[in-house]
Design an enzyme around this catalytic site. Sequence first.
Site, short mmCIF file in Angstrom:
data_model
loop_
_atom_site.label_atom_id
_atom_site.label_comp_id
_atom_site.label_asym_id
_atom_site.label_seq_id
_atom_site.Cartn_x
_atom_site.Cartn_y
_atom_site.Cartn_z
N GLU A 130 36.70 49.42 44.50
CA GLU A 130 36.70 48.56 43.49
C GLU A 130 37.06 46.96 44.24
O GLU A 130 38.16 46.38 43.94
CB GLU A 130 37.63 48.59 42.37
CG GLU A 130 37.34 49.96 41.64
CD GLU A 130 38.47 50.20 40.59
OE1 GLU A 130 39.47 49.55 40.64
OE2 GLU A 130 38.13 51.27 40.00
N PRO A 131 36.41 46.49 45.16
CA PRO A 131 36.82 45.55 45.86
C PRO A 131 36.34 44.01 45.13
O PRO A 131 35.33 43.94 44.80
CB PRO A 131 36.22 45.53 47.54
CG PRO A 131 35.01 46.22 47.08
CD PRO A 131 35.31 47.22 45.96
N ARG A 182 38.54 40.59 46.22
CA ARG A 182 38.69 39.60 47.38
C ARG A 182 37.92 39.86 48.52
O ARG A 182 37.62 38.84 49.13
CB ARG A 182 40.15 39.72 47.62
CG ARG A 182 40.80 38.74 48.47
CD ARG A 182 42.14 38.85 48.96
NE ARG A 182 43.00 39.16 48.09
CZ ARG A 182 43.84 38.51 47.19
NH1 ARG A 182 43.99 37.34 47.17
NH2 ARG A 182 44.66 39.06 46.30
N GLY A 232 41.63 46.14 46.61
CA GLY A 232 42.85 45.74 47.40
C GLY A 232 42.78 45.39 48.94
O GLY A 232 43.98 44.72 49.49
N CYS A 260 51.37 17.11 37.16
CA CYS A 260 52.79 16.85 36.97
C CYS A 260 53.57 17.93 37.31
O CYS A 260 54.24 18.46 36.04
CB CYS A 260 52.98 16.20 35.71
SG CYS A 260 52.00 14.67 35.37
N GLU A 261 53.84 18.52 38.16
CA GLU A 261 54.87 19.62 38.75
C GLU A 261 54.85 19.66 39.98
O GLU A 261 53.85 19.31 40.92
CB GLU A 261 53.81 21.06 38.42
CG GLU A 261 53.48 21.21 37.05
CD GLU A 261 54.00 22.61 36.26
OE1 GLU A 261 55.04 23.24 37.16
OE2 GLU A 261 53.78 23.01 35.44
N ARG A 270 46.61 29.50 43.60
CA ARG A 270 47.26 30.52 44.43
C ARG A 270 48.57 29.88 45.01
O ARG A 270 49.33 30.79 45.21
CB ARG A 270 46.12 31.07 45.28
CG ARG A 270 44.84 31.80 44.50
CD ARG A 270 44.32 32.58 45.52
NE ARG A 270 44.98 33.82 45.93
CZ ARG A 270 45.46 34.08 47.10
NH1 ARG A 270 45.48 33.08 47.69
NH2 ARG A 270 46.20 35.14 47.24
N TYR A 315 51.53 32.08 44.09
CA TYR A 315 52.24 33.20 45.21
C TYR A 315 52.57 32.52 46.52
O TYR A 315 52.84 33.23 47.46
CB TYR A 315 50.94 34.14 45.60
CG TYR A 315 50.06 34.52 44.46
CD1 TYR A 315 50.67 35.47 43.49
CD2 TYR A 315 48.92 34.14 44.21
CE1 TYR A 315 50.04 35.80 42.54
CE2 TYR A 315 48.07 34.76 43.22
CZ TYR A 315 48.45 35.50 42.40
OH TYR A 315 47.96 35.99 41.15
N1 LLP Z 1 40.84 47.25 40.92
C1 LLP Z 1 42.02 46.89 39.94
C2 LLP Z 1 42.52 48.06 38.94
C3 LLP Z 1 42.63 45.59 40.24
O1 LLP Z 1 43.69 45.51 39.11
C4 LLP Z 1 42.26 44.60 41.00
C5 LLP Z 1 42.94 43.60 41.21
C6 LLP Z 1 41.27 45.09 41.86
C7 LLP Z 1 40.50 46.27 41.64
C8 LLP Z 1 40.56 43.95 42.78
O2 LLP Z 1 41.31 43.62 43.94
P1 LLP Z 1 40.99 43.10 45.09
O3 LLP Z 1 39.97 43.86 45.73
O4 LLP Z 1 40.34 41.62 44.86
O5 LLP Z 1 42.43 42.91 45.89
N2 LLP Z 1 45.19 36.94 41.53
C9 LLP Z 1 45.90 37.48 42.43
C10 LLP Z 1 45.10 38.88 42.71
C11 LLP Z 1 45.27 39.76 41.55
C12 LLP Z 1 44.55 41.01 41.72
C13 LLP Z 1 44.64 41.88 40.50
N3 LLP Z 1 43.90 43.07 40.50
C14 LLP Z 1 45.50 36.80 43.98
O6 LLP Z 1 44.97 35.39 43.77
O7 LLP Z 1 45.96 37.14 45.04
#
Ligand code: LLP
Length: 431
Positions: free
Chosen positions: A288-289, A291, A238, A361-362, A327, A331
């Site tokens: 668990e990164p 992004r 996150g 087409c949106e 994205r 969002y």
């Molecule tokens: N762990 C779990 C349980 C998760 O559900 C997620 C992301 C992560 C780790 C990794 O999160 P990150 O570090 O990447 O923030 N498609 C959306 C983001 C969806 C994230 C879903 N879960 C976007 O483009 O912003």
Amino acid sequence: MHFFRYRNGHLYCEDVDLARVAEELDTPTFVYSAGTILDHYTRLDGALAPLDHLICYAVKANTNRSILKLFVDASAGFDIVSGGELYRVLAAGGDPAKCTFAGVGKSREEIEYALEQRVYSFNVESEAELEYIDKIAGVKNARAPIALRVNPDVDPHTHEYISTGSHENKFGIALTDAPAIYERAAKMRNVEIIGVQMHIGSQITQAAPFENAIRKVAPVVRELKSKYRIKFFSIGGGMGIVYRCALESGSGKWWHDRGGESSAFSVRDYAEAIVPPLRELGIRILVEPGRFLVGNGGVLLTRVRYVKKSSAKKFAIVDAGMNELIRPALYHSYHEIVRVKQTKSERERKASKIDIVGPVCESGDFFALDREMPKLYEGDLLAIMSAGAYGFVMASNYNSRPLPAEALVRGDKFALIRKRQTWEDLVRGET
Ligand code: LLP
């Protein structure tokens, strides 16, 4: 830090001119920088050094095999959410014993596959799932290592679609219900309690929500540790990245100086907030990164096809669409957009507002609305920045558009790591 820089008016990824990549591979194409990705990994790893820790890359952010291989070589673990992701990790040479398997809707087939491969842990999201895993493990004569995903009920201050740690989300088990479910799990014959997991959301740009969640869950972890053989506490992913990126052009920062946040939150802030309460737990910490590791390490190259003026607006219609990068449509997220080639006179050209849109087409098919850009011409090559995470992985064939190519840069070399789809690919498997 990312390795996208202007040199003599051309945008480079590491030592590769992005215009050259576009000429060779055509557009739209995602281009990733191995150096940027590894730099993010190394910095996070260093910041967490005071803890016994494992970085489990959240595969969902970017699943390309060559990207996964970078993490395999860096000795990372993997956070997977499907049998398909586990398959990909193994195909890249990853170790299943470093994989945590998350997700609210695991199927029988996926659970069986993960048991056969001996993943490190199943992160369980409901009592029903726990029972199902116990049953399947029993049939297979196996013991499933499990952690419950607890929901700390904190507000991560992010977009509602990517917030997961409040009691209104479908994710996890309420913190107050967790001890009783652990007690049930302890009585099950085919599961072994080994951890606790949480994840509060994505693109979180302050350290406080992480710290708050950890401080809320830590007493429960301590309590559980006194009763069961808890080996790890996973604090999820996150960490947010900068989308209004501070790209240093060297020859002038003209397009960056326009408001918005230029730097969000740093690894140091994150580590300073979370390391002290975690250290006291004396337990292995998993993160668990997704992004954070790959987001700033990728761009989407696209060309302007047409420039169109209406009485109210001006549009640049580019050859990438929401099917390549959803994205902004989904969002309303901001991605910096820059021209790959800029001569000095072009840089001095007056900026005006324009919508940068795709061919789908949106009306939601846009990358930027009313964006101040220097005058754009047909044929101009653009880079949509910070597209390394949740870009290609969320791409689709909508409007029967072939999936784009992907390339990986290392130093002064680049390689095609996924071929652009063809029209034949579109109908393959259909009858
Ligand atoms: N762990 C779990 C349980 C998760 O559900 C997620 C992301 C992560 C780790 C990794 O999160 P990150 O570090 O990447 O923030 N498609 C959306 C983001 C969806 C994230 C879903 N879960 C976007 O483009 O912003």
